[in-house]
Design a protein around this motif. Sequence first.
Motif, PDB file in Angstrom:
ATOM      1  N   ILE A  94       0.840  -1.203   0.000  1.00 14.65           N
ATOM      2  CA  ILE A  94       0.000   0.000   0.000  1.00 14.65           C
ATOM      3  C   ILE A  94       0.870   1.247   0.000  1.00 14.65           C
ATOM      4  N   SER A  95       1.910   1.255   0.839  1.00 11.97           N
ATOM      5  CA  SER A  95       2.800   2.408   0.922  1.00 11.97           C
ATOM      6  C   SER A  95       3.508   2.654  -0.407  1.00 11.97           C
ATOM      7  N   CYS A  96       3.980   1.581  -1.029  1.00 12.08           N
ATOM      8  CA  CYS A  96       4.712   1.711  -2.289  1.00 12.08           C
ATOM      9  C   CYS A  96       3.814   2.256  -3.392  1.00 12.08           C
ATOM     10  N   THR A  97       2.620   1.696  -3.550  1.00 13.23           N
ATOM     11  CA  THR A  97       1.738   2.149  -4.620  1.00 13.23           C
ATOM     12  C   THR A  97       1.262   3.576  -4.373  1.00 13.23           C
ATOM     13  N   ASN A  98       0.984   3.915  -3.129  1.00 10.72           N
ATOM     14  CA  ASN A  98       0.547   5.275  -2.818  1.00 10.72           C
ATOM     15  C   ASN A  98       1.659   6.280  -3.086  1.00 10.72           C
ATOM     16  N   ASN A  99       2.876   5.949  -2.666  1.00 12.90           N
ATOM     17  CA  ASN A  99       3.999   6.855  -2.902  1.00 12.90           C
ATOM     18  C   ASN A  99       4.243   7.058  -4.391  1.00 12.90           C
ATOM     19  N   PHE A 100       4.171   5.951  -5.155  1.00 11.50           N
ATOM     20  CA  PHE A 100       4.420   6.071  -6.588  1.00 11.50           C
ATOM     21  C   PHE A 100       3.460   7.068  -7.219  1.00 11.50           C
ATOM     22  N   TRP A 101       2.168   6.868  -6.998  1.00 11.45           N
ATOM     23  CA  TRP A 101       1.198   7.727  -7.672  1.00 11.45           C
ATOM     24  C   TRP A 101       1.165   9.129  -7.084  1.00 11.45           C
ATOM     25  N   ARG A 128      11.249   6.509  -9.093  1.00 12.26           N
ATOM     26  CA  ARG A 128      12.076   5.332  -9.361  1.00 12.26           C
ATOM     27  C   ARG A 128      12.235   4.466  -8.120  1.00 12.26           C
ATOM     28  N   ALA A 129      12.310   5.071  -6.961  1.00 11.78           N
ATOM     29  CA  ALA A 129      12.440   4.281  -5.733  1.00 11.78           C
ATOM     30  C   ALA A 129      11.246   3.333  -5.589  1.00 11.78           C
ATOM     31  N   SER A 130      10.043   3.832  -5.842  1.00 12.36           N
ATOM     32  CA  SER A 130       8.845   2.984  -5.748  1.00 12.36           C
ATOM     33  C   SER A 130       8.801   1.966  -6.878  1.00 12.36           C
ATOM     34  N   LEU A 131       9.184   2.394  -8.079  1.00  5.24           N
ATOM     35  CA  LEU A 131       9.206   1.466  -9.209  1.00  5.24           C
ATOM     36  C   LEU A 131      10.182   0.330  -8.939  1.00  5.24           C
ATOM     37  N   ASP A 132      11.368   0.653  -8.456  1.00  2.00           N
ATOM     38  CA  ASP A 132      12.371  -0.381  -8.189  1.00  2.00           C
ATOM     39  C   ASP A 132      11.902  -1.351  -7.112  1.00  2.00           C
ATOM     40  N   GLU A 133      11.199  -0.817  -6.124  1.00  2.00           N
ATOM     41  CA  GLU A 133      10.671  -1.687  -5.075  1.00  2.00           C
ATOM     42  C   GLU A 133       9.680  -2.694  -5.662  1.00  2.00           C
ATOM     43  N   LEU A 152      21.225  -2.008  -5.656  1.00  2.00           N
ATOM     44  CA  LEU A 152      20.593  -0.987  -6.499  1.00  2.00           C
ATOM     45  C   LEU A 152      20.005  -1.575  -7.787  1.00  2.00           C
ATOM     46  N   GLY A 153      19.594  -2.849  -7.721  1.00  2.00           N
ATOM     47  CA  GLY A 153      18.926  -3.462  -8.859  1.00  2.00           C
ATOM     48  C   GLY A 153      19.832  -3.768 -10.032  1.00  2.00           C
ATOM     49  N   LYS A 154      21.104  -4.000  -9.771  1.00  2.00           N
ATOM     50  CA  LYS A 154      22.031  -4.174 -10.895  1.00  2.00           C
ATOM     51  C   LYS A 154      21.765  -5.450 -11.694  1.00  2.00           C
ATOM     52  N   TYR A 155      20.966  -6.384 -11.149  1.00  2.00           N
ATOM     53  CA  TYR A 155      20.637  -7.602 -11.886  1.00  2.00           C
ATOM     54  C   TYR A 155      19.221  -7.580 -12.466  1.00  2.00           C
ATOM     55  N   PHE A 156      18.566  -6.422 -12.478  1.00  2.00           N
ATOM     56  CA  PHE A 156      17.215  -6.347 -13.044  1.00  2.00           C
ATOM     57  C   PHE A 156      17.185  -6.902 -14.467  1.00  2.00           C
ATOM     58  N   LYS A 157      18.152  -6.518 -15.278  1.00  2.00           N
ATOM     59  CA  LYS A 157      18.166  -6.959 -16.677  1.00  2.00           C
ATOM     60  C   LYS A 157      18.203  -8.477 -16.779  1.00  2.00           C
ATOM     61  N   LYS A 158      18.901  -9.104 -15.853  1.00  2.00           N
ATOM     62  CA  LYS A 158      19.037 -10.562 -15.866  1.00  2.00           C
ATOM     63  C   LYS A 158      17.718 -11.250 -15.558  1.00  2.00           C
ATOM     64  N   HIS A 159      16.877 -10.633 -14.737  1.00  2.00           N
ATOM     65  CA  HIS A 159      15.691 -11.318 -14.232  1.00  2.00           C
ATOM     66  C   HIS A 159      14.370 -10.832 -14.827  1.00  2.00           C
ATOM     67  N   LEU A 160      14.356  -9.684 -15.480  1.00  2.00           N
ATOM     68  CA  LEU A 160      13.120  -9.210 -16.107  1.00  2.00           C
ATOM     69  C   LEU A 160      12.990  -9.778 -17.521  1.00  2.00           C
ATOM     70  N   PRO A 161      11.780 -10.119 -17.958  1.00  2.00           N
ATOM     71  CA  PRO A 161      11.586 -10.508 -19.357  1.00  2.00           C
ATOM     72  C   PRO A 161      12.013  -9.358 -20.270  1.00  2.00           C
ATOM     73  N   PRO A 162      12.545  -9.650 -21.443  1.00  2.00           N
ATOM     74  CA  PRO A 162      13.036  -8.586 -22.335  1.00  2.00           C
ATOM     75  C   PRO A 162      12.051  -7.433 -22.566  1.00  2.00           C
ATOM     76  N   PRO A 163      10.734  -7.688 -22.773  1.00  2.00           N
ATOM     77  CA  PRO A 163       9.831  -6.543 -22.975  1.00  2.00           C
ATOM     78  C   PRO A 163       9.757  -5.631 -21.748  1.00  2.00           C
ATOM     79  N   TYR A 164       9.769  -6.225 -20.559  1.00  2.00           N
ATOM     80  CA  TYR A 164       9.732  -5.412 -19.349  1.00  2.00           C
ATOM     81  C   TYR A 164      11.051  -4.661 -19.160  1.00  2.00           C
ATOM     82  N   TRP A 165      12.154  -5.313 -19.487  1.00  2.00           N
ATOM     83  CA  TRP A 165      13.443  -4.629 -19.366  1.00  2.00           C
ATOM     84  C   TRP A 165      13.514  -3.454 -20.344  1.00  2.00           C
ATOM     85  N   ALA A 166      12.988  -3.626 -21.542  1.00  2.00           N
ATOM     86  CA  ALA A 166      12.974  -2.530 -22.516  1.00  2.00           C
ATOM     87  C   ALA A 166      12.177  -1.344 -21.967  1.00  2.00           C
ATOM     88  N   MET A 167      11.062  -1.629 -21.300  1.00  4.76           N
ATOM     89  CA  MET A 167      10.283  -0.556 -20.682  1.00  4.76           C
ATOM     90  C   MET A 167      11.071   0.102 -19.569  1.00  4.76           C
TER      91      MET A 167
END
Length: 231
Positions: A94-101, A128-133, A152-167
């Motif tokens: 709840i905190s993360c989604t509220n902060n993001f928007w 970005r802090a909320s998005l990364d969370e 700091l999410g340095k392995y995001f590219k490794k674990h996200l599907p390519p379309p999500y990583w492109a976004m």
Amino acid sequence: MKKFGEPLMIQEPDQLDAGIGINRDFSRRYAFLMLFTDGNRIDLTLQTKETMREVYENDTLTVPLLDKDHCLLPIPPPSDSDYHVKEPTEGEFISCTNNFWWCLQNVAKGIWRDELPYAKQMFELTTRASLDEMVNWWIGLESDFQLSTGKLGKYFKKHLPPPYWAMYEATYANSDYEQMWESIFIACDLFRTLAKDVAAACSFTYPETDDRNMTDYLHRVKNLSADATDM
């Protein structure tokens, strides 16, 4: 230090902390962070035995290399378990989604007012802090929370599907406001997609109304004239 090579640069964090008023007891521990001209780096911390015993078991990645005096405590084999993504609580979600928007309105007004440093910082430190969370939690769900996404999410590219990583890549904008707006709406699309997946998997409620209202608001601010009086 030259036993290890020719130093290129050295940082002494305990000394730097002491220089800005943070209390550090040099008689218990002292650290040298060293980069050498051959590209190697060594972080060397000297500790008393008593200090070592207080912290030696605090990190599951610890590997004993040499214990000629047999003073080290027995520890389990190393693993990265301390750094695995943790499943969110409902309150955290709840905190993360509220902060993001909520915080996106600060980014929007910063762009409209031509306050580039403010807008960029607001996006990076709040949006970005909320998005990364949320990215962390989504990746955690995909792995049953049995992996680390790295500092700091340095392995995001490794674990996200390519379309999500492109976004995710597209959420990084330069100083052009049109590109910044584009990156904001892509960040919204990616956050929405991931957050709904996390909500469904964890039986949380995604804030559809906040999403809809703030998305409309962002489009309205984007289309405001420079001489508008309602901002």
